[in-house]
Design a protein around this motif. Structure first.
Motif, PDB file in Angstrom:
ATOM      1  N   LEU A   1       0.830  -1.205   0.000  1.00 60.17           N
ATOM      2  CA  LEU A   1       0.000   0.000   0.000  1.00 60.17           C
ATOM      3  C   LEU A   1       0.861   1.250   0.000  1.00 60.17           C
ATOM      4  N   SER A   2       1.979   1.229   0.701  1.00 58.98           N
ATOM      5  CA  SER A   2       2.892   2.366   0.681  1.00 58.98           C
ATOM      6  C   SER A   2       3.478   2.572  -0.712  1.00 58.98           C
ATOM      7  N   MET A   3       3.969   1.484  -1.311  1.00 63.19           N
ATOM      8  CA  MET A   3       4.588   1.579  -2.640  1.00 63.19           C
ATOM      9  C   MET A   3       3.575   1.968  -3.714  1.00 63.19           C
ATOM     10  N   LEU A   4       2.390   1.393  -3.676  1.00 62.81           N
ATOM     11  CA  LEU A   4       1.377   1.672  -4.692  1.00 62.81           C
ATOM     12  C   LEU A   4       0.835   3.093  -4.563  1.00 62.81           C
ATOM     13  N   THR A   5       0.708   3.579  -3.339  1.00 63.80           N
ATOM     14  CA  THR A   5       0.270   4.964  -3.142  1.00 63.80           C
ATOM     15  C   THR A   5       1.280   5.928  -3.742  1.00 63.80           C
TER      16      THR A   5
ATOM     17  N   LEU B   1       1.498  -2.969 -15.253  1.00 64.90           N
ATOM     18  CA  LEU B   1       2.244  -3.705 -14.235  1.00 64.90           C
ATOM     19  C   LEU B   1       1.773  -3.347 -12.829  1.00 64.90           C
ATOM     20  N   LEU B   2       1.436  -2.079 -12.610  1.00 63.46           N
ATOM     21  CA  LEU B   2       0.904  -1.675 -11.306  1.00 63.46           C
ATOM     22  C   LEU B   2      -0.455  -2.335 -11.052  1.00 63.46           C
ATOM     23  N   ALA B   3      -1.282  -2.418 -12.099  1.00 67.32           N
ATOM     24  CA  ALA B   3      -2.579  -3.081 -11.954  1.00 67.32           C
ATOM     25  C   ALA B   3      -2.395  -4.558 -11.627  1.00 67.32           C
ATOM     26  N   GLN B   4      -1.406  -5.191 -12.241  1.00 70.89           N
ATOM     27  CA  GLN B   4      -1.128  -6.601 -11.946  1.00 70.89           C
ATOM     28  C   GLN B   4      -0.614  -6.770 -10.520  1.00 70.89           C
ATOM     29  N   ARG B   5       0.211  -5.844 -10.074  1.00 72.24           N
ATOM     30  CA  ARG B   5       0.718  -5.906  -8.697  1.00 72.24           C
ATOM     31  C   ARG B   5      -0.430  -5.704  -7.708  1.00 72.24           C
TER      32      ARG B   5
ATOM     33  N   ARG C   1      10.176  -2.283 -13.081  1.00 73.82           N
ATOM     34  CA  ARG C   1       9.473  -1.628 -14.190  1.00 73.82           C
ATOM     35  C   ARG C   1       8.183  -0.965 -13.718  1.00 73.82           C
ATOM     36  N   ALA C   2       7.456  -1.612 -12.832  1.00 79.34           N
ATOM     37  CA  ALA C   2       6.189  -1.063 -12.337  1.00 79.34           C
ATOM     38  C   ALA C   2       6.407   0.219 -11.543  1.00 79.34           C
ATOM     39  N   PHE C   3       7.483   0.235 -10.750  1.00 75.60           N
ATOM     40  CA  PHE C   3       7.709   1.357  -9.837  1.00 75.60           C
ATOM     41  C   PHE C   3       8.859   2.267 -10.305  1.00 75.60           C
ATOM     42  N   ARG C   4       9.090   2.280 -11.612  1.00 74.57           N
ATOM     43  CA  ARG C   4      10.264   2.994 -12.131  1.00 74.57           C
ATOM     44  C   ARG C   4      10.170   4.509 -11.971  1.00 74.57           C
ATOM     45  N   HIS C   5       8.991   5.046 -11.757  1.00 74.92           N
ATOM     46  CA  HIS C   5       8.858   6.495 -11.593  1.00 74.92           C
ATOM     47  C   HIS C   5       8.951   6.931 -10.127  1.00 74.92           C
ATOM     48  N   VAL C   6       9.111   5.960  -9.231  1.00 76.11           N
ATOM     49  CA  VAL C   6       9.226   6.267  -7.796  1.00 76.11           C
ATOM     50  C   VAL C   6      10.700   6.464  -7.476  1.00 76.11           C
ATOM     51  N   ALA C   7      11.008   7.545  -6.824  1.00 81.98           N
ATOM     52  CA  ALA C   7      12.407   7.848  -6.493  1.00 81.98           C
ATOM     53  C   ALA C   7      12.956   6.797  -5.562  1.00 81.98           C
TER      54      ALA C   7
END
Length: 238
Positions: free
Chosen positions: A41-45, A61-65, A232-238
């Protein structure tokens, strides 16, 4: 045969965990799942706020996660509602009754938030929609807060009741009959690398030492692919 304090297992404490009441039941897998719920929930938010709406690959990929998270949480709560809370209500003191009734009520509070998030991820997996992303960010934040409150309540009060009224044999039977009965091979392949992600290595080694040998083999075979998809799913998260 009753256990003494000397026989009790050492309970683990993971990031974000509110408490680890002592007692005869090894709650390791419960805490591992709670850790995974909080982590996702932290990562997806964060990813929802940071991912451009036109990055179709990332959103799919985020939807699959999200689907893996949602499946795991739904199975976890279903098992608790069907078997764990009723058993505890049979055995616990009258003073514990409200806590146990609250557990199921809190699950019901989370359910509509989860469904709203599922709809948001499905929308963004197929369309570049700024309004949908803004709405999803709000819903995820609400879901994170609601679930965090529930997990904290469960760890501090409900698990203390478990430790007072159940034995390890009771817990093993519940796990086999309620929490593992729908574990298809495909689901195990999805859940094992997901649950293991970001666990301290000593905790992971302890889990594998006490679980079925196939779980470690599955983790060894799936962890790299899981890590690549996560990157790949979280590539835009610093």
């Amino acid at each position: 045969m009753s256990t003494t304090h000397h026989d009790w297992p050492t309970q683990i404490m993971l990031a974000g965990q509110a408490a680890a009441p002592e007692g005869p039941v090894d709650m390791t897998m419960m805490y591992v799942m709670h850790h995974a719920f909080r982590r996702d929930l932290s990562m997806l938010t964060e990813a929802t706020r940071a991912t451009p709406v036109d990055d179709r690959t990332a959103w799919r990929l985020l939807a699959q996660r999200w689907a893996v998270f949602h499946e795991a949480l739904h199975g976890h709560h279903t098992g608790e509602d069907a078997a764990l809370w009723p058993l505890l209500l049979e055995r616990a003191e009258a003073s514990d009754r409200q806590t146990l009734l609250d557990m199921e009520a809190e699950h019901a509070e989370v359910d509509p938030l989860l469904e709203a998030c599922s709809q948001g991820f499905a929308r963004l997996a197929g369309h570049a929609d700024d309004d949908a992303r803004a709405a999803l960010a709000v819903r995820l934040a609400a879901t994170r807060e609601c679930l965090a409150r529930h997990l904290r309540h469960e760890e501090t009060e409900a698990i203390a009741i478990i430790q007072r009224v159940l034995t390890q044999a009771d817990w093993d039977r519940l796990e086999e009959e309620e929490f593992k009965d729908d574990l298809t091979f495909a689901k195990i392949v999805r859940v094992v690398p997901w649950a293991a992600s970001d666990l301290p290595r000593e905790v992971l080694d302890g889990v594998f030492a006490t679980s079925e040998p196939g779980f470690k083999v599955i983790w060894l075979l799936t962890r790299r692919r899981f890590a690549r998809r996560q990157a790949r799913a979280f590539r835009h998260v610093a």
